[in-house]
Design a protein around this motif. Sequence first.
Motif, PDB file in Angstrom:
ATOM      1  N   VAL A  14       0.537 -10.213   7.113  1.00 45.64           N
ATOM      2  CA  VAL A  14       1.850 -10.861   7.125  1.00 45.64           C
ATOM      3  C   VAL A  14       2.661 -10.404   5.911  1.00 45.64           C
ATOM      4  N   GLN A  15       3.844  -9.873   6.165  1.00 42.57           N
ATOM      5  CA  GLN A  15       4.782  -9.404   5.140  1.00 42.57           C
ATOM      6  C   GLN A  15       4.183  -8.302   4.266  1.00 42.57           C
ATOM      7  N   ALA A  16       3.194  -7.617   4.770  1.00 44.09           N
ATOM      8  CA  ALA A  16       2.653  -6.468   4.033  1.00 44.09           C
ATOM      9  C   ALA A  16       3.595  -5.272   4.198  1.00 44.09           C
ATOM     10  N   HIS A  17       3.508  -4.331   3.258  1.00 41.69           N
ATOM     11  CA  HIS A  17       4.342  -3.134   3.296  1.00 41.69           C
ATOM     12  C   HIS A  17       3.450  -1.923   3.063  1.00 41.69           C
ATOM     13  N   VAL A  18       3.370  -1.065   4.068  1.00 40.57           N
ATOM     14  CA  VAL A  18       2.574   0.158   3.979  1.00 40.57           C
ATOM     15  C   VAL A  18       3.543   1.327   3.978  1.00 40.57           C
ATOM     16  N   HIS A  19       3.584   2.060   2.868  1.00 40.03           N
ATOM     17  CA  HIS A  19       4.537   3.161   2.738  1.00 40.03           C
ATOM     18  C   HIS A  19       4.118   4.377   3.571  1.00 40.03           C
ATOM     19  N   GLY A  20       2.849   4.490   3.872  1.00 36.63           N
ATOM     20  CA  GLY A  20       2.384   5.572   4.733  1.00 36.63           C
ATOM     21  C   GLY A  20       2.243   5.079   6.161  1.00 36.63           C
ATOM     22  N   GLN A  21       1.101   5.329   6.773  1.00 39.89           N
ATOM     23  CA  GLN A  21       0.841   4.897   8.140  1.00 39.89           C
ATOM     24  C   GLN A  21      -0.343   3.941   8.162  1.00 39.89           C
ATOM     25  N   ILE A  22      -0.433   3.185   9.231  1.00 40.93           N
ATOM     26  CA  ILE A  22      -1.617   2.362   9.494  1.00 40.93           C
ATOM     27  C   ILE A  22      -2.336   2.985  10.684  1.00 40.93           C
ATOM     28  N   ILE A  47       0.872  -1.178   0.000  1.00 43.31           N
ATOM     29  CA  ILE A  47       0.000   0.000   0.000  1.00 43.31           C
ATOM     30  C   ILE A  47       0.906   1.224   0.000  1.00 43.31           C
ATOM     31  N   HIS A  48       0.802   2.038  -1.038  1.00 38.09           N
ATOM     32  CA  HIS A  48       1.739   3.141  -1.200  1.00 38.09           C
ATOM     33  C   HIS A  48       1.339   4.388  -0.417  1.00 38.09           C
ATOM     34  N   ASP A  49       0.158   4.415   0.145  1.00 43.91           N
ATOM     35  CA  ASP A  49      -0.257   5.545   0.990  1.00 43.91           C
ATOM     36  C   ASP A  49      -0.667   4.978   2.338  1.00 43.91           C
ATOM     37  N   ASP A  50      -1.678   5.520   2.970  1.00 44.80           N
ATOM     38  CA  ASP A  50      -2.083   5.097   4.306  1.00 44.80           C
ATOM     39  C   ASP A  50      -3.086   3.952   4.251  1.00 44.80           C
ATOM     40  N   CYS A  51      -3.130   3.211   5.355  1.00 45.37           N
ATOM     41  CA  CYS A  51      -4.156   2.191   5.563  1.00 45.37           C
ATOM     42  C   CYS A  51      -4.954   2.622   6.788  1.00 45.37           C
ATOM     43  N   ASN A  52      -6.176   3.084   6.570  1.00 44.02           N
ATOM     44  CA  ASN A  52      -7.014   3.618   7.642  1.00 44.02           C
ATOM     45  C   ASN A  52      -8.211   2.700   7.865  1.00 44.02           C
ATOM     46  N   LEU A  53      -8.225   2.051   9.033  1.00 37.20           N
ATOM     47  CA  LEU A  53      -9.349   1.204   9.434  1.00 37.20           C
ATOM     48  C   LEU A  53      -9.846   1.779  10.758  1.00 37.20           C
ATOM     49  N   ASN A  92       6.147  -9.729  10.425  1.00 36.13           N
ATOM     50  CA  ASN A  92       7.037  -9.133   9.412  1.00 36.13           C
ATOM     51  C   ASN A  92       6.376  -8.007   8.617  1.00 36.13           C
ATOM     52  N   LEU A  93       5.377  -7.390   9.208  1.00 34.62           N
ATOM     53  CA  LEU A  93       4.787  -6.188   8.617  1.00 34.62           C
ATOM     54  C   LEU A  93       5.827  -5.072   8.597  1.00 34.62           C
ATOM     55  N   ARG A  94       5.805  -4.251   7.535  1.00 34.24           N
ATOM     56  CA  ARG A  94       6.672  -3.074   7.474  1.00 34.24           C
ATOM     57  C   ARG A  94       5.798  -1.841   7.268  1.00 34.24           C
ATOM     58  N   VAL A  95       5.973  -0.854   8.157  1.00 35.16           N
ATOM     59  CA  VAL A  95       5.240   0.410   8.072  1.00 35.16           C
ATOM     60  C   VAL A  95       6.262   1.531   8.044  1.00 35.16           C
ATOM     61  N   ASP A  96       6.226   2.349   6.996  1.00 37.57           N
ATOM     62  CA  ASP A  96       7.244   3.383   6.831  1.00 37.57           C
ATOM     63  C   ASP A  96       6.982   4.620   7.682  1.00 37.57           C
ATOM     64  N   GLN A  97       5.781   4.733   8.242  1.00 37.55           N
ATOM     65  CA  GLN A  97       5.501   5.850   9.150  1.00 37.55           C
ATOM     66  C   GLN A  97       5.024   5.289  10.480  1.00 37.55           C
ATOM     67  N   ASN A  98       3.841   5.628  10.926  1.00 39.30           N
ATOM     68  CA  ASN A  98       3.380   5.251  12.260  1.00 39.30           C
ATOM     69  C   ASN A  98       2.300   4.168  12.186  1.00 39.30           C
ATOM     70  N   LEU A  99       2.170   3.448  13.290  1.00 40.29           N
ATOM     71  CA  LEU A  99       1.058   2.522  13.485  1.00 40.29           C
ATOM     72  C   LEU A  99       0.255   3.040  14.667  1.00 40.29           C
ATOM     73  N   TYR A 100      -0.910   3.639  14.355  1.00 41.38           N
ATOM     74  CA  TYR A 100      -1.767   4.222  15.387  1.00 41.38           C
ATOM     75  C   TYR A 100      -2.851   3.224  15.773  1.00 41.38           C
ATOM     76  N   CYS A 101      -2.925   2.928  17.061  1.00 42.59           N
ATOM     77  CA  CYS A 101      -3.970   2.041  17.577  1.00 42.59           C
ATOM     78  C   CYS A 101      -4.628   2.678  18.799  1.00 42.59           C
ATOM     79  N   ALA A 102      -4.709   4.004  18.823  1.00 35.91           N
ATOM     80  CA  ALA A 102      -5.306   4.702  19.963  1.00 35.91           C
ATOM     81  C   ALA A 102      -6.777   4.314  20.085  1.00 35.91           C
ATOM     82  N   ASN A 103      -7.184   3.985  21.314  1.00 40.16           N
ATOM     83  CA  ASN A 103      -8.581   3.649  21.618  1.00 40.16           C
ATOM     84  C   ASN A 103      -9.076   2.422  20.847  1.00 40.16           C
ATOM     85  N   LEU A 104      -8.167   1.624  20.387  1.00 38.59           N
ATOM     86  CA  LEU A 104      -8.519   0.353  19.746  1.00 38.59           C
ATOM     87  C   LEU A 104      -9.030  -0.627  20.803  1.00 38.59           C
ATOM     88  N   THR A 105     -10.007  -1.449  20.414  1.00 41.55           N
ATOM     89  CA  THR A 105     -10.443  -2.563  21.249  1.00 41.55           C
ATOM     90  C   THR A 105     -10.190  -3.852  20.495  1.00 41.55           C
TER      91      THR A 105
END
Length: 556
Positions: free
Chosen positions: A243-251, A224-230, A270-283
């Motif tokens: 598994v082994q995914a590559h996110v060039h932005g943030q998740i 994913i060349h930009d962000d992954c927002n869920l 083996n996930l690779r994230v080039d910026q941040n992994l935000y999980c604030a207030n995740l359940t």
Amino acid sequence: MAGLSEAEQQVWEAFPAGMPADLRTGEQEKDTPERGQSWGPERTVRASVLKTLLLERRAAEPGHVARLSLVGARIVGPLDLTDAEIGVTLELTECHFDQEVTVANARTRRLDFSGSSLPGLHARQARIEGDLVLRDCEIPAGIRLAGAQLGGILLLNYARLGASNGYALHAARLVIDHSIYCAHFEAAGGIYLVGARIGGGLHMLEARVTSRERDALEASRTTIHDDCNLVEGCRFDGAIRLVQAHVHGQINLSGAHLDNPDGPAVIADNLRVDQNLYCANLTANAEFRLLGAHIAGDLVLSGAHLNNAGGHALDGGSLVVERGLRCDEGFVADGGLRLIGSQANVFELLPAREITGDIDLRYARFGLLRDDVSSISGTVQLDGSVYDALDPLLSVADRLNWLARQPDGYRPLPYEQLAITYRRLGHDADARRVLLAKQRRRRKTLSLPAKTWGLLQDWTVGYGYLPGRAAMWLLTLLSIGTVLFWFDPPTQIQSGTGFNAFFYTLDVLVPVLKLGQQNAFAPSETTQWFAYLLTIIGWVLATTVATGITRTLTRN
């Protein structure tokens, strides 16, 4: 074309002018798929007529661009465009299809089915030059996009998908130049994006994906060349697999709700994230797994609730976070934290509630470890862990209690690391206290003779870390001996030497000194036993002091 109904004739004539053929009856409310099944001939168009228009392509009127634009129709029969070359935009919006739409291996421009009801959409290996718009669609058998190529976006906002073979969206090896949008989206089946290449981002808001037969989101080896927002309002009943995914932005998983009674909620080995992994207030009501993942920015779990009682709430073995791993500001973990061999510049463990599960930090490396030891009631494994600084530093007693939480007995490395940290910060006395506590803890594991020798070293010189204790013993024995030999002086056996009670005691007590007093005078019968005792104690003191000095010099 002969034999066309009135509705079909309207479509036929609108095509070359690029105008929409709107067959809606004028109701104010949007037609529903159920009502579409009962639409009469005035709104019915045969799929074969549409196929003829698309494949034979009536010439466009001068000054116009031909396109097939149909609104509010009931389309009967299979619309099968397999292997077709479609050179016009296809817009079939608010329509009801009674059979699956197939564009497998076709080459086409923009496809728009907004507001339509389709039993299924089969677009394997399709080449779509523009967007694929499925906004507000009802697709009970799901979408097949494996190997497809999209030059625009995939829009699934407000869409409702069922599943075929467990997948609501099967898009393995999908190549899309822009983004996938799934706001207010519902899928009763998994989303399969294995090996996909997404030139933009994956954006899901207020989406609901339920899949117990398959993973809710399977995006392994996806790029994913930009962000992954869920994000906010997203619910996944089933695993998210990256598994082994590559996110060039943030998740961003902030505010998402994850459930999986059959295994981990997140599997991101083996996930690779080039910026941040935000999980604030995740359940997450199952294990959150990041084995071997690499986060170039921060991993933020502030306010997250990770629930996996009896197991690991967070499993981050060999996880690398180049900036901060933040478990603070409302973070709750019902279960253990396993971070074996992980690395982070800053690790903040400041939970809102007590962590009762085990915390495993073996062989982890942190620049700064910021924690609240009072909120940890389970075991803490620290063997081989390395940290440059602690915040708060706390008292030696509090930190020794922290080290005592190790579940498998004495381990020397945690004591060594804590002493190194105190010494690095200029607290040399505290460092010595830690190393003394290490020797005392070690003594409990030794045989009886070794324990006895250890006790002697502890009582006399504190294993070399309390040199003042040896001086105290020396002064005490010198004082007692001086007084005793003053009142009961020994008998002179060599002439030429005057008796001095202090130096005689010192000569008897310290074996390396040769002051001539011990050879010139023999103790009386009443003080002889004390002289022997002084000699024995002197040798013990000398040996333990030498052992302690050797240990200290070797360490330094």
